[in-house]
Design a protein around this motif. Structure first.
Motif, PDB file in Angstrom:
ATOM      1  N   ILE A 142       0.855  -1.180   0.000  1.00 62.31           N
ATOM      2  CA  ILE A 142       0.000   0.000   0.000  1.00 62.31           C
ATOM      3  C   ILE A 142       0.901   1.244   0.000  1.00 62.31           C
ATOM      4  CG2 ILE A 142      -1.913   1.199   1.101  1.00 62.31           C
ATOM      5  CD1 ILE A 142      -2.571  -1.658   0.156  1.00 62.31           C
ATOM      6  N   SER A 143       0.937   1.935  -1.124  1.00 62.31           N
ATOM      7  CA  SER A 143       1.789   3.120  -1.239  1.00 62.31           C
ATOM      8  C   SER A 143       0.918   4.373  -1.222  1.00 62.31           C
ATOM      9  CB  SER A 143       2.656   3.031  -2.501  1.00 62.31           C
ATOM     10  OG  SER A 143       1.857   2.895  -3.668  1.00 62.31           O
ATOM     11  N   SER A 144       0.993   5.189  -2.255  1.00 64.08           N
ATOM     12  CA  SER A 144       0.228   6.440  -2.312  1.00 64.08           C
ATOM     13  C   SER A 144       0.372   7.024  -3.711  1.00 64.08           C
ATOM     14  CB  SER A 144       0.774   7.439  -1.288  1.00 64.08           C
ATOM     15  OG  SER A 144       0.249   8.737  -1.504  1.00 64.08           O
ATOM     16  N   ILE A 145      -0.631   7.797  -4.129  1.00 67.56           N
ATOM     17  CA  ILE A 145      -0.471   8.517  -5.394  1.00 67.56           C
ATOM     18  C   ILE A 145       0.705   9.472  -5.322  1.00 67.56           C
ATOM     19  CG2 ILE A 145      -2.890   8.305  -6.087  1.00 67.56           C
ATOM     20  CD1 ILE A 145      -3.271  11.243  -5.195  1.00 67.56           C
ATOM     21  N   PHE A 146       1.096   9.879  -4.107  1.00 69.06           N
ATOM     22  CA  PHE A 146       2.218  10.796  -3.965  1.00 69.06           C
ATOM     23  C   PHE A 146       3.563  10.073  -4.037  1.00 69.06           C
ATOM     24  CE2 PHE A 146      -1.036  13.461  -1.602  1.00 69.06           C
ATOM     25  CZ  PHE A 146      -1.347  14.195  -2.737  1.00 69.06           C
ATOM     26  N   GLY A 147       3.536   8.775  -4.279  1.00 65.36           N
ATOM     27  CA  GLY A 147       4.749   8.063  -4.653  1.00 65.36           C
ATOM     28  C   GLY A 147       5.062   8.237  -6.120  1.00 65.36           C
ATOM     29  N   ARG A 148       4.125   8.831  -6.858  1.00 66.18           N
ATOM     30  CA  ARG A 148       4.311   9.053  -8.297  1.00 66.18           C
ATOM     31  C   ARG A 148       4.408  10.529  -8.662  1.00 66.18           C
ATOM     32  NH1 ARG A 148       0.154   4.427  -9.621  1.00 66.18           N
ATOM     33  NH2 ARG A 148       1.560   2.839 -10.478  1.00 66.18           N
ATOM     34  N   GLU A 149       4.016  11.393  -7.750  1.00 61.69           N
ATOM     35  CA  GLU A 149       3.984  12.823  -8.046  1.00 61.69           C
ATOM     36  C   GLU A 149       4.105  13.591  -6.738  1.00 61.69           C
ATOM     37  OE1 GLU A 149      -0.678  13.814  -8.324  1.00 61.69           O
ATOM     38  OE2 GLU A 149      -0.005  12.237  -9.687  1.00 61.69           O
ATOM     39  N   GLY A 165       0.501  -3.594  -5.986  1.00 61.76           N
ATOM     40  CA  GLY A 165       0.338  -2.508  -5.047  1.00 61.76           C
ATOM     41  C   GLY A 165      -0.934  -1.713  -5.285  1.00 61.76           C
ATOM     42  N   ILE A 166      -1.284  -0.921  -4.301  1.00 60.78           N
ATOM     43  CA  ILE A 166      -2.376   0.045  -4.401  1.00 60.78           C
ATOM     44  C   ILE A 166      -1.808   1.403  -4.002  1.00 60.78           C
ATOM     45  CG2 ILE A 166      -4.554   0.835  -3.389  1.00 60.78           C
ATOM     46  CD1 ILE A 166      -5.323  -2.076  -2.993  1.00 60.78           C
ATOM     47  N   ALA A 167      -2.114   2.410  -4.802  1.00 62.47           N
ATOM     48  CA  ALA A 167      -1.733   3.789  -4.481  1.00 62.47           C
ATOM     49  C   ALA A 167      -3.012   4.569  -4.179  1.00 62.47           C
ATOM     50  CB  ALA A 167      -0.982   4.424  -5.646  1.00 62.47           C
ATOM     51  N   PRO A 168      -3.396   4.656  -2.904  1.00 62.74           N
ATOM     52  CA  PRO A 168      -4.615   5.406  -2.577  1.00 62.74           C
ATOM     53  C   PRO A 168      -4.412   6.907  -2.756  1.00 62.74           C
ATOM     54  CG  PRO A 168      -4.003   3.868  -0.812  1.00 62.74           C
ATOM     55  CD  PRO A 168      -2.828   4.005  -1.717  1.00 62.74           C
TER      56      PRO A 168
END
Length: 252
Positions: free
Chosen positions: A137-144, A178-181
């Protein structure tokens, strides 16, 4: 859709509240044998009182020795492991220039190294029994950009690890995804605190930043989690799926 998760042995880090709790609840509803690891004893007791059959383990997942001890305890309680969900995490610090390097190290230990270490331990067990599933479980902020830099960096590392580890172990029957919430609202989370403190500001944020026009729910993340860990997702390998109501600005 039948997910065939009955009696699957599931271990979730950071599972006593919030998203981790929701994922534990979803697995239990599917008939899985579920254990959670968390640092807070009171929250673990509360979770165990609410979720029938839940096994709880108290440990600080940012500590390597405690990770090994808690994993072995999970094996004892569950009799093995079929599914690992790396959910433990958190943010600290402020801007790059105003955040000490030690805070970045702490964020990496909690968000990234804990997930890597538990994945290593789980893969060793899963290889002996024909496979399994790991979900990070990561985050959309792992991409931006958008969250705190220490958190962003650690979650970016987690997303990269998800893909590279997936390619390593799929030949052993182990799927890693993974999931990026995006912004998820729940009673114990930061968004609820911010909403209580300044509802006008947060409602404006939702209107401007989330195309779906509302916060996401824990249940929406949990539903995605149980699917990705099930045999119904057998051809999904190395993916990190945004679960964000369109919030992310990335196009991949």
């Amino acid at each position: 859709m039948e997910l065939n998760l009955t009696n699957k042995r599931v271990l979730i880090t950071g599972g006593s509240k919030g998203i981790g709790y929701g994922i534990a609840e979803a697995f239990i509803k599917e008939g899985a044998r579920t254990a959670v690891i968390a640092r807070g004893g009171d929250a673990l007791k509360q979770a165990a009182s609410e979720l029938s059959g839940l096994q709880t383990i108290q440990a600080d997942v940012s500590n390597e020795a405690e990770r090994e001890k808690s994993f072995n305890e999970a094996l004892r309680l569950l009799g093995g492991i079929d599914i690992l969900v790396n959910n433990a995490g958190g943010s600290a610090g402020s801007t790059h220039l105003d955040t000490p390097v030690d805070t970045f190290r702490g964020a990496m230990e909690l968000n990234y190294f804990s997930a890597l270490h538990y994945a290593q331990l789980a893969c060793a067990e899963m290889k002996q029994h024909g496979g399994g599933a790991i979900l990070n479980i990561s985050s959309i902020f792992g991409r931006e950009s958008g969250g705190k830099p220490s958190y962003n960096s650690a979650k970016a590392a987690m997303i990269s690890m998800t893909k590279s580890l997936a390619d390593e172990v799929i030949q052993d029957g182990i799927r890693v995804n993974g999931i990026a919430p995006g912004s998820i609202l729940h009673p114990t989370g930061n968004w609820q605190k911010r909403l209580d403190e300044n509802p006008e500001k947060i409602n404006r944020f939702v209107e401007q930043e989330i195309p779906a026009g509302r916060f996401g729910t824990v249940e929406e993340v949990a539903d995605t989690a149980v699917f990705l860990c099930s045999e119904r997702a057998s051809w999904i390998v190395g993916a990190t799926l945004n679960v964000d109501g369109g919030q992310s600005r990335s196009n991949f």
